[in-house]
Design a protein around this motif. Sequence first.
Motif, PDB file in Angstrom:
ATOM      1  N   MET A   1       0.846  -1.180   0.000  1.00 42.75           N
ATOM      2  CA  MET A   1       0.000   0.000   0.000  1.00 42.75           C
ATOM      3  C   MET A   1       0.893   1.245   0.000  1.00 42.75           C
ATOM      4  N   ILE A   2       0.397   2.284  -0.621  1.00 38.23           N
ATOM      5  CA  ILE A   2       1.062   3.583  -0.564  1.00 38.23           C
ATOM      6  C   ILE A   2       0.074   4.572   0.041  1.00 38.23           C
ATOM      7  N   THR A   3       0.598   5.594   0.680  1.00 39.32           N
ATOM      8  CA  THR A   3      -0.243   6.626   1.264  1.00 39.32           C
ATOM      9  C   THR A   3      -0.226   7.842   0.350  1.00 39.32           C
ATOM     10  N   VAL A   4      -1.397   8.354   0.038  1.00 41.80           N
ATOM     11  CA  VAL A   4      -1.543   9.556  -0.779  1.00 41.80           C
ATOM     12  C   VAL A   4      -2.507  10.505  -0.074  1.00 41.80           C
ATOM     13  N   THR A   5      -2.471  11.783  -0.472  1.00 47.46           N
ATOM     14  CA  THR A   5      -3.301  12.798   0.171  1.00 47.46           C
ATOM     15  C   THR A   5      -4.236  13.426  -0.847  1.00 47.46           C
ATOM     16  N   ARG A   6      -5.515  13.350  -0.570  1.00 43.62           N
ATOM     17  CA  ARG A   6      -6.492  13.989  -1.460  1.00 43.62           C
ATOM     18  C   ARG A   6      -6.184  15.487  -1.529  1.00 43.62           C
ATOM     19  N   LEU A   7      -6.448  16.084  -2.667  1.00 43.42           N
ATOM     20  CA  LEU A   7      -6.175  17.505  -2.846  1.00 43.42           C
ATOM     21  C   LEU A   7      -6.958  18.336  -1.840  1.00 43.42           C
ATOM     22  N   ASN A   8      -8.182  17.943  -1.543  1.00 44.74           N
ATOM     23  CA  ASN A   8      -9.020  18.708  -0.619  1.00 44.74           C
ATOM     24  C   ASN A   8      -9.468  17.850   0.564  1.00 44.74           C
ATOM     25  N   GLY A   9      -8.607  16.943   1.016  1.00 50.62           N
ATOM     26  CA  GLY A   9      -9.036  16.079   2.104  1.00 50.62           C
ATOM     27  C   GLY A   9      -7.896  15.326   2.750  1.00 50.62           C
ATOM     28  N   PRO A  10      -8.244  14.270   3.460  1.00 58.15           N
ATOM     29  CA  PRO A  10      -7.264  13.533   4.250  1.00 58.15           C
ATOM     30  C   PRO A  10      -6.430  12.550   3.414  1.00 58.15           C
ATOM     31  N   ALA A  11      -5.415  12.019   4.058  1.00 61.49           N
ATOM     32  CA  ALA A  11      -4.583  10.980   3.439  1.00 61.49           C
ATOM     33  C   ALA A  11      -5.331   9.655   3.476  1.00 61.49           C
ATOM     34  N   PHE A  12      -5.004   8.784   2.519  1.00 57.23           N
ATOM     35  CA  PHE A  12      -5.574   7.437   2.517  1.00 57.23           C
ATOM     36  C   PHE A  12      -4.579   6.490   1.886  1.00 57.23           C
ATOM     37  N   ALA A  13      -4.762   5.206   2.142  1.00 58.28           N
ATOM     38  CA  ALA A  13      -3.879   4.174   1.592  1.00 58.28           C
ATOM     39  C   ALA A  13      -4.487   3.644   0.302  1.00 58.28           C
ATOM     40  N   LEU A  14      -3.609   3.381  -0.664  1.00 60.15           N
ATOM     41  CA  LEU A  14      -4.041   2.930  -1.977  1.00 60.15           C
ATOM     42  C   LEU A  14      -3.204   1.735  -2.403  1.00 60.15           C
ATOM     43  N   ASN A  15      -3.856   0.729  -2.948  1.00 61.71           N
ATOM     44  CA  ASN A  15      -3.155  -0.440  -3.445  1.00 61.71           C
ATOM     45  C   ASN A  15      -2.512  -0.070  -4.786  1.00 61.71           C
ATOM     46  N   PRO A  16      -1.174  -0.025  -4.865  1.00 62.26           N
ATOM     47  CA  PRO A  16      -0.531   0.408  -6.110  1.00 62.26           C
ATOM     48  C   PRO A  16      -0.737  -0.553  -7.276  1.00 62.26           C
ATOM     49  N   ASP A  17      -1.124  -1.789  -7.000  1.00 66.56           N
ATOM     50  CA  ASP A  17      -1.379  -2.744  -8.069  1.00 66.56           C
ATOM     51  C   ASP A  17      -2.637  -2.391  -8.862  1.00 66.56           C
ATOM     52  N   LEU A  18      -3.473  -1.512  -8.320  1.00 67.80           N
ATOM     53  CA  LEU A  18      -4.714  -1.125  -8.990  1.00 67.80           C
ATOM     54  C   LEU A  18      -4.569   0.131  -9.834  1.00 67.80           C
ATOM     55  N   ILE A  19      -3.371   0.747  -9.829  1.00 64.33           N
ATOM     56  CA  ILE A  19      -3.158   1.977 -10.591  1.00 64.33           C
ATOM     57  C   ILE A  19      -2.978   1.647 -12.071  1.00 64.33           C
ATOM     58  N   GLU A  20      -3.788   2.284 -12.894  1.00 61.93           N
ATOM     59  CA  GLU A  20      -3.649   2.145 -14.346  1.00 61.93           C
ATOM     60  C   GLU A  20      -2.709   3.215 -14.884  1.00 61.93           C
ATOM     61  N   ARG A  21      -2.914   4.469 -14.411  1.00 62.54           N
ATOM     62  CA  ARG A  21      -2.050   5.560 -14.866  1.00 62.54           C
ATOM     63  C   ARG A  21      -2.104   6.707 -13.868  1.00 62.54           C
ATOM     64  N   ILE A  22      -1.082   7.572 -13.966  1.00 65.12           N
ATOM     65  CA  ILE A  22      -1.008   8.792 -13.166  1.00 65.12           C
ATOM     66  C   ILE A  22      -0.716   9.925 -14.132  1.00 65.12           C
ATOM     67  N   GLU A  23      -1.522  10.975 -14.064  1.00 63.36           N
ATOM     68  CA  GLU A  23      -1.366  12.117 -14.967  1.00 63.36           C
ATOM     69  C   GLU A  23      -1.177  13.393 -14.163  1.00 63.36           C
ATOM     70  N   SER A  24      -0.486  14.353 -14.757  1.00 67.92           N
ATOM     71  CA  SER A  24      -0.315  15.670 -14.161  1.00 67.92           C
ATOM     72  C   SER A  24      -1.111  16.650 -15.002  1.00 67.92           C
ATOM     73  N   THR A  25      -2.139  17.293 -14.405  1.00 66.95           N
ATOM     74  CA  THR A  25      -3.080  18.102 -15.208  1.00 66.95           C
ATOM     75  C   THR A  25      -3.334  19.520 -14.721  1.00 66.95           C
TER      76      THR A  25
END
Length: 85
Positions: A1-25
């Motif tokens: 698991m990795i920990t990430v922080t919502r732009l307008n909210g709290p941190a949460f754990a995310l399973n990195p195996d479920l990531i399809e893509r990451i974009e910068s927008t």
Amino acid sequence: MITVTRLNGPAFALNPDLIERIESTPESVITLVDGAKYVVRESVDELVARVRESKAAIIALSHLLEHPSSGGPTLRIVPQRHSDD
């Protein structure tokens, strides 16, 4: 698991195996394989580093389980006990 922080909210754990893509927008948008999207504070480079570290930790732990004499702590798999044991 990795920990990430919502732009307008709290941190949460995310399973990195479920990531399809990451974009910068310009914010970082994580898209999961099921189509769910999360806008997070971390940069794309930071997210890639966290995924890499997470996967490296899994590989390192697996190596310790297979080769306990490698100088690290001795680890072992404990079988799950059934309630009728």
